[in-house]
Design a protein around this motif. Structure first.
Motif, PDB file in Angstrom:
ATOM      1  N   SER A  17      38.778  21.710  40.323  1.00 55.20           N
ATOM      2  CA  SER A  17      38.778  22.077  38.907  1.00 55.20           C
ATOM      3  C   SER A  17      37.780  21.250  38.102  1.00 55.20           C
ATOM      4  O   SER A  17      37.312  21.689  37.055  1.00 55.20           O
ATOM      5  CB  SER A  17      40.183  21.937  38.306  1.00 55.20           C
ATOM      6  N   TRP A  18      37.433  20.061  38.607  1.00 52.57           N
ATOM      7  CA  TRP A  18      36.464  19.206  37.918  1.00 52.57           C
ATOM      8  C   TRP A  18      35.069  19.294  38.545  1.00 52.57           C
ATOM      9  O   TRP A  18      34.194  18.480  38.234  1.00 52.57           O
ATOM     10  CB  TRP A  18      36.940  17.753  37.926  1.00 52.57           C
ATOM     11  N   SER A  19      34.889  20.234  39.466  1.00 56.99           N
ATOM     12  CA  SER A  19      33.607  20.446  40.157  1.00 56.99           C
ATOM     13  C   SER A  19      33.126  19.188  40.881  1.00 56.99           C
ATOM     14  O   SER A  19      31.952  18.837  40.849  1.00 56.99           O
ATOM     15  CB  SER A  19      32.535  20.931  39.177  1.00 56.99           C
ATOM     16  N   VAL A  20      34.045  18.523  41.548  1.00 54.90           N
ATOM     17  CA  VAL A  20      33.733  17.333  42.336  1.00 54.90           C
ATOM     18  C   VAL A  20      33.782  17.713  43.806  1.00 54.90           C
ATOM     19  O   VAL A  20      34.783  18.249  44.280  1.00 54.90           O
ATOM     20  CB  VAL A  20      34.742  16.189  42.055  1.00 54.90           C
ATOM     21  N   ASP A  21      32.710  17.445  44.516  1.00 57.89           N
ATOM     22  CA  ASP A  21      32.660  17.704  45.956  1.00 57.89           C
ATOM     23  C   ASP A  21      33.187  16.465  46.670  1.00 57.89           C
ATOM     24  O   ASP A  21      32.475  15.464  46.808  1.00 57.89           O
ATOM     25  CB  ASP A  21      31.231  18.012  46.387  1.00 57.89           C
ATOM     26  N   ILE A  22      34.437  16.514  47.115  1.00 53.98           N
ATOM     27  CA  ILE A  22      35.046  15.317  47.704  1.00 53.98           C
ATOM     28  C   ILE A  22      34.448  14.949  49.059  1.00 53.98           C
ATOM     29  O   ILE A  22      34.696  13.857  49.561  1.00 53.98           O
ATOM     30  CB  ILE A  22      36.578  15.433  47.800  1.00 53.98           C
ATOM     31  N   LYS A  23      33.648  15.841  49.622  1.00 52.78           N
ATOM     32  CA  LYS A  23      32.980  15.514  50.887  1.00 52.78           C
ATOM     33  C   LYS A  23      31.748  14.644  50.673  1.00 52.78           C
ATOM     34  O   LYS A  23      31.299  13.965  51.582  1.00 52.78           O
ATOM     35  CB  LYS A  23      32.597  16.790  51.624  1.00 52.78           C
ATOM     36  N   THR A  24      31.213  14.654  49.455  1.00 56.11           N
ATOM     37  CA  THR A  24      29.988  13.886  49.205  1.00 56.11           C
ATOM     38  C   THR A  24      30.166  12.774  48.173  1.00 56.11           C
ATOM     39  O   THR A  24      29.309  11.905  48.080  1.00 56.11           O
ATOM     40  CB  THR A  24      28.852  14.815  48.725  1.00 56.11           C
ATOM     41  N   VAL A  25      31.234  12.782  47.411  1.00 54.31           N
ATOM     42  CA  VAL A  25      31.428  11.764  46.383  1.00 54.31           C
ATOM     43  C   VAL A  25      31.706  10.406  47.041  1.00 54.31           C
ATOM     44  O   VAL A  25      32.370  10.330  48.072  1.00 54.31           O
ATOM     45  CB  VAL A  25      32.564  12.157  45.403  1.00 54.31           C
ATOM     46  N   GLU A  26      31.152   9.366  46.484  1.00 57.49           N
ATOM     47  CA  GLU A  26      31.365   8.014  46.998  1.00 57.49           C
ATOM     48  C   GLU A  26      32.498   7.353  46.212  1.00 57.49           C
ATOM     49  O   GLU A  26      32.433   7.280  44.981  1.00 57.49           O
ATOM     50  CB  GLU A  26      30.091   7.182  46.829  1.00 57.49           C
ATOM     51  N   PRO A  27      33.506   6.852  46.903  1.00 59.12           N
ATOM     52  CA  PRO A  27      34.573   6.164  46.178  1.00 59.12           C
ATOM     53  C   PRO A  27      34.061   4.870  45.563  1.00 59.12           C
ATOM     54  O   PRO A  27      33.118   4.260  46.079  1.00 59.12           O
ATOM     55  CB  PRO A  27      35.630   5.894  47.244  1.00 59.12           C
ATOM     56  N   GLY A  28      34.694   4.464  44.468  1.00 56.86           N
ATOM     57  CA  GLY A  28      34.352   3.192  43.848  1.00 56.86           C
ATOM     58  C   GLY A  28      34.728   2.027  44.747  1.00 56.86           C
ATOM     59  O   GLY A  28      35.491   2.176  45.713  1.00 56.86           O
ATOM     60  N   THR A  29      34.210   0.869  44.426  1.00 57.62           N
ATOM     61  CA  THR A  29      34.445  -0.330  45.229  1.00 57.62           C
ATOM     62  C   THR A  29      35.931  -0.632  45.384  1.00 57.62           C
ATOM     63  O   THR A  29      36.402  -0.925  46.486  1.00 57.62           O
ATOM     64  CB  THR A  29      33.725  -1.539  44.593  1.00 57.62           C
ATOM     65  N   THR A  30      36.671  -0.544  44.300  1.00 57.14           N
ATOM     66  CA  THR A  30      38.094  -0.862  44.347  1.00 57.14           C
ATOM     67  C   THR A  30      38.846   0.130  45.227  1.00 57.14           C
ATOM     68  O   THR A  30      39.696  -0.268  46.029  1.00 57.14           O
ATOM     69  CB  THR A  30      38.685  -0.853  42.920  1.00 57.14           C
ATOM     70  N   THR A  31      38.513   1.396  45.097  1.00 58.12           N
ATOM     71  CA  THR A  31      39.152   2.417  45.928  1.00 58.12           C
ATOM     72  C   THR A  31      38.807   2.180  47.393  1.00 58.12           C
ATOM     73  O   THR A  31      39.671   2.267  48.271  1.00 58.12           O
ATOM     74  CB  THR A  31      38.713   3.820  45.494  1.00 58.12           C
ATOM     75  N   ARG A  32      37.560   1.872  47.665  1.00 54.31           N
ATOM     76  CA  ARG A  32      37.125   1.625  49.043  1.00 54.31           C
ATOM     77  C   ARG A  32      37.858   0.419  49.632  1.00 54.31           C
ATOM     78  O   ARG A  32      38.313   0.444  50.771  1.00 54.31           O
ATOM     79  CB  ARG A  32      35.611   1.394  49.075  1.00 54.31           C
ATOM     80  N   GLN A  33      37.997  -0.652  48.848  1.00 59.87           N
ATOM     81  CA  GLN A  33      38.707  -1.832  49.346  1.00 59.87           C
ATOM     82  C   GLN A  33      40.151  -1.479  49.696  1.00 59.87           C
ATOM     83  O   GLN A  33      40.670  -1.925  50.721  1.00 59.87           O
ATOM     84  CB  GLN A  33      38.679  -2.949  48.307  1.00 59.87           C
ATOM     85  N   TYR A  34      40.781  -0.692  48.845  1.00 62.21           N
ATOM     86  CA  TYR A  34      42.176  -0.329  49.065  1.00 62.21           C
ATOM     87  C   TYR A  34      42.311   0.561  50.302  1.00 62.21           C
ATOM     88  O   TYR A  34      43.138   0.298  51.183  1.00 62.21           O
ATOM     89  CB  TYR A  34      42.711   0.381  47.824  1.00 62.21           C
ATOM     90  N   THR A  35      41.502   1.602  50.390  1.00 61.14           N
ATOM     91  CA  THR A  35      41.619   2.507  51.538  1.00 61.14           C
ATOM     92  C   THR A  35      41.209   1.818  52.840  1.00 61.14           C
ATOM     93  O   THR A  35      41.826   2.059  53.880  1.00 61.14           O
ATOM     94  CB  THR A  35      40.822   3.808  51.322  1.00 61.14           C
ATOM     95  N   ASP A  36      40.204   0.947  52.786  1.00 65.55           N
ATOM     96  CA  ASP A  36      39.828   0.191  53.984  1.00 65.55           C
ATOM     97  C   ASP A  36      40.983  -0.707  54.437  1.00 65.55           C
ATOM     98  O   ASP A  36      41.259  -0.822  55.643  1.00 65.55           O
ATOM     99  CB  ASP A  36      38.583  -0.653  53.735  1.00 65.55           C
ATOM    100  N   PHE A  37      41.659  -1.330  53.490  1.00 66.68           N
ATOM    101  CA  PHE A  37      42.831  -2.158  53.809  1.00 66.68           C
ATOM    102  C   PHE A  37      43.924  -1.316  54.466  1.00 66.68           C
ATOM    103  O   PHE A  37      44.489  -1.704  55.493  1.00 66.68           O
ATOM    104  CB  PHE A  37      43.352  -2.832  52.531  1.00 66.68           C
TER     105      PHE A  37
END
Length: 133
Positions: A17-37
């Protein structure tokens, strides 16, 4: 697994609905740290510690969803689906089920406490990041 699939459906709907391609969008640093953890914990620790790492998010989202639904009466706005998902009669039992796994499979150890504390820090930082954009 069913709860995760339900969340992914919700996220895909918002992204579309927000026209965001979740296959190509880069997560922010904080999100990446959390998901990597979370991923590192899931791959390297027993199920009890993985449940400990996941439980702050599940409990927090259930709480926030319930509070927003109660206080707002679930009005029509862009986050109605989010509130409905996390305040639903299906989500609370998932949070409780995860907490039961924590109780049954994660003894009170330094690793358990530090995993929970770090997961809570990640939650705090995740929400804080939204204010800093």
């Amino acid at each position: 697994a069913e709860g995760v699939l339900q969340e992914l459906t919700l996220h895909h709907g918002y992204a579309e609905s927000w026209s965001v391609d979740i296959k190509t969008v880069e997560p922010g640093t904080t999100t990446r740290q959390y998901t990597d953890f979370l991923l590192a914990t899931a791959w390297s620790q027993p199920v009890g510690i993985t449940a400990v790492a996941m439980s702050p998010c599940m409990r927090l989202y259930a709480y926030i969803g319930q509070q927003l639904a109660t206080k707002s009466g679930n009005p029509t706005h862009q986050y109605q689906d989010w509130i409905a998902t996390y305040s639903s009669d299906e989500f609370e039992p998932l949070a409780k089920q995860l907490e039961t796994i924590v109780d049954q499979h994660s003894p009170d150890t330094a690793l358990t406490r530090s995993t929970y504390r770090y997961a809570m820090t990640c939650e705090r930082d995740f929400f804080q990041a939204a204010w800093e954009l």
